[in-house]
Design a protein around this motif. Structure first.
Motif, short mmCIF file in Angstrom:
data_model
loop_
_atom_site.label_atom_id
_atom_site.label_comp_id
_atom_site.label_asym_id
_atom_site.label_seq_id
_atom_site.Cartn_x
_atom_site.Cartn_y
_atom_site.Cartn_z
N ASP A 66 0.83 -1.20 0.00
CA ASP A 66 0.00 0.00 0.00
C ASP A 66 0.87 1.26 0.00
N ILE A 117 -5.61 4.76 -7.22
CA ILE A 117 -6.54 4.84 -6.09
C ILE A 117 -7.30 3.52 -5.94
N VAL A 118 -7.73 2.94 -7.06
CA VAL A 118 -8.44 1.66 -7.01
C VAL A 118 -7.52 0.57 -6.47
N ILE A 120 -4.88 0.96 -4.47
CA ILE A 120 -4.68 1.22 -3.04
C ILE A 120 -5.91 0.81 -2.25
N SER A 121 -7.09 1.14 -2.76
CA SER A 121 -8.33 0.77 -2.10
C SER A 121 -8.47 -0.75 -2.02
N ALA A 122 -8.07 -1.45 -3.07
CA ALA A 122 -8.16 -2.91 -3.07
C ALA A 122 -7.24 -3.51 -2.00
N GLU A 124 -6.23 -2.00 0.74
CA GLU A 124 -6.84 -1.66 2.03
C GLU A 124 -8.02 -2.60 2.33
N LEU A 125 -8.82 -2.89 1.32
CA LEU A 125 -9.96 -3.78 1.51
C LEU A 125 -9.50 -5.19 1.86
N LYS A 143 -17.14 -0.35 3.47
CA LYS A 143 -15.80 -0.41 2.88
C LYS A 143 -15.87 -0.98 1.46
N ILE A 146 -17.50 1.71 -0.78
CA ILE A 146 -16.55 2.78 -1.12
C ILE A 146 -15.58 2.29 -2.19
N HIS A 147 -15.07 1.07 -2.03
CA HIS A 147 -14.16 0.52 -3.04
C HIS A 147 -14.86 0.42 -4.40
N PHE A 150 -14.99 3.66 -6.16
CA PHE A 150 -13.74 3.97 -6.86
C PHE A 150 -13.64 3.20 -8.18
#
Length: 170
Positions: A66, A117-118, A120-122, A124-125, A143, A146-147, A150
């Motif tokens: 990340d 961003i997608v 990073i979001s993945a 984090e998820l 969560k 939100i993902h 994105f």
């Protein structure tokens, strides 16, 4: 006389692009700070390798990934933003120059930005799902939502850019 005033005014406005340079330098400092955090986490991982659980190691590794993705995103913004809005980087002959540098316009920058961003979001998820017992179903739902927002935004940006590339006269 009017032409001289207009030329002077336009020169001042054009010079205003340099007001963005400190922002890009600040983002560079942020990359350095991320490097410090990365090294600290890596050091702690090494020290605790034999006592950490597999889940803890996985979360730490995902955090490293990340952090690396975020640092890469910042560099893309710094390079592209500086070249698009301030000045060209004079590194054409450098052997390590990324192939996309100098070719990414504002549209390409948006796509690279939303893609990062997608990603990073993945990550984090995935970290959340590894620790899913620590989250309520409602938190997990939000969560994921939100993902997915994105992801859908990225697809819509891409579709919009594709349509725009087909309709704009070159």
């Amino acid at each position: 006389m009017r032409e001289k005033i207009e030329a002077g005014f336009e020169g001042i406005i054009f010079s205003g692009r340099w007001l963005l340079a400190p922002f890009f330098f600040g983002l560079f400092v942020a990359v350095l700070l991320l490097l410090v955090k990365f090294c600290k986490l890596l050091f702690n991982m090494v020290v605790n390798t034999f006592t950490a659980t597999n889940d803890q190691m996985l979360i730490n590794i995902l955090t490293l990934v990340d952090t690396a993705l975020l640092a890469g995103l910042l560099l893309i913004i710094i390079f592209s933003g500086y070249e698009n809005f301030v000045s060209k980087l004079n590194i054409d002959k450098h052997e390590d120059k990324p192939s996309w540098m100098g070719k990414v316009g504002f549209s390409g920058l948006k796509i690279k930005l939303i893609s990062a961003i997608v990603a990073i979001s993945a990550v984090e998820l995935l970290k959340v799902f590894v620790n899913s017992v620590q989250h309520t179903e409602e938190e997990l739902f939000w969560k994921v939502l939100i993902h997915m927002t994105f992801v859908v935004s990225g697809v819509l940006f891409s579709v919009t850019d594709y349509i725009n590339s087909k309709t704009v006269n070159h």
